[in-house]
Scaffold this active site. Sequence first.
Site, PDB file in Angstrom:
ATOM      1  N   TYR A  88       0.837  -1.217   0.000  1.00  0.00           N
ATOM      2  CA  TYR A  88       0.000   0.000   0.000  1.00  0.00           C
ATOM      3  C   TYR A  88       0.869   1.264   0.000  1.00  0.00           C
ATOM      4  O   TYR A  88       0.598   2.213  -0.749  1.00  0.00           O
ATOM      5  CB  TYR A  88      -0.902  -0.050   1.228  1.00  0.00           C
ATOM      6  CG  TYR A  88      -1.933   1.035   1.366  1.00  0.00           C
ATOM      7  CD1 TYR A  88      -3.134   0.987   0.645  1.00  0.00           C
ATOM      8  CD2 TYR A  88      -1.741   2.104   2.241  1.00  0.00           C
ATOM      9  CE1 TYR A  88      -4.102   1.971   0.805  1.00  0.00           C
ATOM     10  CE2 TYR A  88      -2.697   3.089   2.404  1.00  0.00           C
ATOM     11  CZ  TYR A  88      -3.877   3.015   1.687  1.00  0.00           C
ATOM     12  OH  TYR A  88      -4.834   3.992   1.847  1.00  0.00           O
TER      13      TYR A  88
ATOM     14  N   LYS B 125       0.907   4.080  -2.861  1.00  0.00           N
ATOM     15  CA  LYS B 125       0.521   5.466  -2.559  1.00  0.00           C
ATOM     16  C   LYS B 125       1.671   6.439  -2.848  1.00  0.00           C
ATOM     17  O   LYS B 125       1.429   7.589  -3.236  1.00  0.00           O
ATOM     18  CB  LYS B 125       0.054   5.584  -1.107  1.00  0.00           C
ATOM     19  CG  LYS B 125      -1.280   4.871  -0.829  1.00  0.00           C
ATOM     20  CD  LYS B 125      -2.375   5.284  -1.800  1.00  0.00           C
ATOM     21  CE  LYS B 125      -3.771   4.981  -1.304  1.00  0.00           C
ATOM     22  NZ  LYS B 125      -4.805   5.285  -2.320  1.00  0.00           N
TER      23      LYS B 125
HETATM   24  P1  NAP Z   1     -13.392   2.248   1.540  1.00  0.00           P
HETATM   25  O1  NAP Z   1     -14.415   2.711   2.517  1.00  0.00           O
HETATM   26  O2  NAP Z   1     -12.839   0.867   1.692  1.00  0.00           O
HETATM   27  O3  NAP Z   1     -13.990   2.456   0.069  1.00  0.00           O
HETATM   28  C1  NAP Z   1     -13.247   2.078  -1.063  1.00  0.00           C
HETATM   29  C2  NAP Z   1     -14.203   1.817  -2.205  1.00  0.00           C
HETATM   30  O4  NAP Z   1     -13.430   1.439  -3.348  1.00  0.00           O
HETATM   31  C3  NAP Z   1     -15.169   0.648  -1.910  1.00  0.00           C
HETATM   32  O5  NAP Z   1     -16.490   1.005  -2.228  1.00  0.00           O
HETATM   33  C4  NAP Z   1     -14.634  -0.458  -2.807  1.00  0.00           C
HETATM   34  O6  NAP Z   1     -15.625  -1.355  -3.287  1.00  0.00           O
HETATM   35  C5  NAP Z   1     -14.081   0.341  -3.974  1.00  0.00           C
HETATM   36  N1  NAP Z   1     -13.164  -0.462  -4.770  1.00  0.00           N
HETATM   37  C6  NAP Z   1     -12.223  -1.340  -4.338  1.00  0.00           C
HETATM   38  N2  NAP Z   1     -11.605  -1.925  -5.368  1.00  0.00           N
HETATM   39  C7  NAP Z   1     -12.162  -1.413  -6.502  1.00  0.00           C
HETATM   40  C8  NAP Z   1     -11.955  -1.641  -7.883  1.00  0.00           C
HETATM   41  N3  NAP Z   1     -11.032  -2.515  -8.313  1.00  0.00           N
HETATM   42  N4  NAP Z   1     -12.699  -0.950  -8.776  1.00  0.00           N
HETATM   43  C9  NAP Z   1     -13.650  -0.076  -8.354  1.00  0.00           C
HETATM   44  N5  NAP Z   1     -13.899   0.189  -7.044  1.00  0.00           N
HETATM   45  C10 NAP Z   1     -13.155  -0.480  -6.125  1.00  0.00           C
HETATM   46  O7  NAP Z   1     -12.114   3.212   1.522  1.00  0.00           O
HETATM   47  P2  NAP Z   1     -11.916   4.739   1.990  1.00  0.00           P
HETATM   48  O8  NAP Z   1     -11.396   4.717   3.357  1.00  0.00           O
HETATM   49  O9  NAP Z   1     -13.094   5.565   1.640  1.00  0.00           O
HETATM   50  O10 NAP Z   1     -10.676   5.132   1.047  1.00  0.00           O
HETATM   51  C11 NAP Z   1     -10.802   5.776  -0.209  1.00  0.00           C
HETATM   52  C12 NAP Z   1      -9.414   6.076  -0.743  1.00  0.00           C
HETATM   53  O11 NAP Z   1      -8.692   6.879   0.183  1.00  0.00           O
HETATM   54  C13 NAP Z   1      -8.558   4.830  -0.997  1.00  0.00           C
HETATM   55  O12 NAP Z   1      -7.764   5.027  -2.133  1.00  0.00           O
HETATM   56  C14 NAP Z   1      -7.699   4.774   0.240  1.00  0.00           C
HETATM   57  O13 NAP Z   1      -6.519   4.055   0.010  1.00  0.00           O
HETATM   58  C15 NAP Z   1      -7.465   6.249   0.505  1.00  0.00           C
HETATM   59  N6  NAP Z   1      -7.104   6.549   1.888  1.00  0.00           N
HETATM   60  C16 NAP Z   1      -7.944   6.248   2.927  1.00  0.00           C
HETATM   61  C17 NAP Z   1      -7.564   6.550   4.227  1.00  0.00           C
HETATM   62  C18 NAP Z   1      -8.421   6.235   5.430  1.00  0.00           C
HETATM   63  O14 NAP Z   1      -7.948   6.441   6.563  1.00  0.00           O
HETATM   64  N7  NAP Z   1      -9.634   5.757   5.278  1.00  0.00           N
HETATM   65  C19 NAP Z   1      -6.319   7.148   4.454  1.00  0.00           C
HETATM   66  C20 NAP Z   1      -5.501   7.440   3.381  1.00  0.00           C
HETATM   67  C21 NAP Z   1      -5.903   7.151   2.091  1.00  0.00           C
HETATM   68  P3  NAP Z   1     -15.950  -2.745  -2.512  1.00  0.00           P
HETATM   69  O15 NAP Z   1     -16.491  -2.395  -1.203  1.00  0.00           O
HETATM   70  O16 NAP Z   1     -16.949  -3.422  -3.389  1.00  0.00           O
HETATM   71  O17 NAP Z   1     -14.657  -3.488  -2.401  1.00  0.00           O
END
Ligand code: NAP
Length: 253
Positions: free
Chosen positions: A154, A158
């Site tokens: 990851y 990133k």
């Molecule tokens: P999340 O709640 O897990 O949501 C991610 C979404 O992406 C889910 O709806 C998932 O669908 C979808 N997804 C996964 N694989 C996919 C694919 N191959 N094609 C299309 N859609 C796909 O994550 P989040 O926390 O909102 O994070 C969003 C972004 O911010 C990510 O890139 C994450 O790495 C980044 N981020 C998050 C945090 C944090 O603390 N939350 C921190 C830094 C960066 P399914 O549920 O069907 O798998």
Amino acid sequence: MSQTTQKVAIVTGAARGIGGATALRLAQDGYAVAALDLREASCVDTVATITEVGGRALAVGADVSDAEQVQTAVERVATELGAPSVLVNNAGITRDNLLFKMSEQDWDAVMGVHLRGAFLMSKACQSHMTAAGWGRIVNLSSTAALGNRGQVNYSAAKAGLQGFTKTLAIELGKFGVTANAIAPGFIATEMTAKTAERLGMSFDDFKASAAAKIPVARVGAPDDIANAVSFFASEAAGFVSGQVLYVAGGPRT
Ligand code: NAP
């Protein structure tokens, strides 16, 4: 706004979390929004929320790591909503493990969604943006880009997205297209809830221990990131490109 003048945004991973909040925010900013996620059906709530506030949205199912599905999805958005001029590469997964236990599958899966996904989506959308002479690409990086135990896949993806963003900015700037990255710290979503579960902690305890290390003394919410996306996507941000904005409740280097 008439349908012919309304700008169109695509948000990947828009079924929930940061992507869901971002899709709503961009709709409130006046964009027609394609909410793209693995399954079209999982975007129904996002689309309904946008429609309830008077916005225009389309649910699209596609795996961002699959070139054919990406091509079909972007063509469908262009036909049904209009040519996309904003792309938010937000879809993401985690497959955490220490290096010596990490499988090749978990390495490839994370690279596939974050890096290959952002590459394919950006490639498919750039022709619409350059033709229009205006575009905005926003990539979701992470504070994990600076290194994070148990996330070698990851954090590499990133960090890779930061280089990807800067190169897009250099290549696409002369066509009126900017590219920027947002690197969130701890945001309360299903992703961090699953991490708590994996570590055997309650989500509340996990959030409290994270908040204790964050200067603003709280964890982030999806809207904290949606607000930053809204700025990068705006007309006003036209001279800001190739930047990485840490949205983490405190400074990161
Ligand atoms: P999340 O709640 O897990 O949501 C991610 C979404 O992406 C889910 O709806 C998932 O669908 C979808 N997804 C996964 N694989 C996919 C694919 N191959 N094609 C299309 N859609 C796909 O994550 P989040 O926390 O909102 O994070 C969003 C972004 O911010 C990510 O890139 C994450 O790495 C980044 N981020 C998050 C945090 C944090 O603390 N939350 C921190 C830094 C960066 P399914 O549920 O069907 O798998």
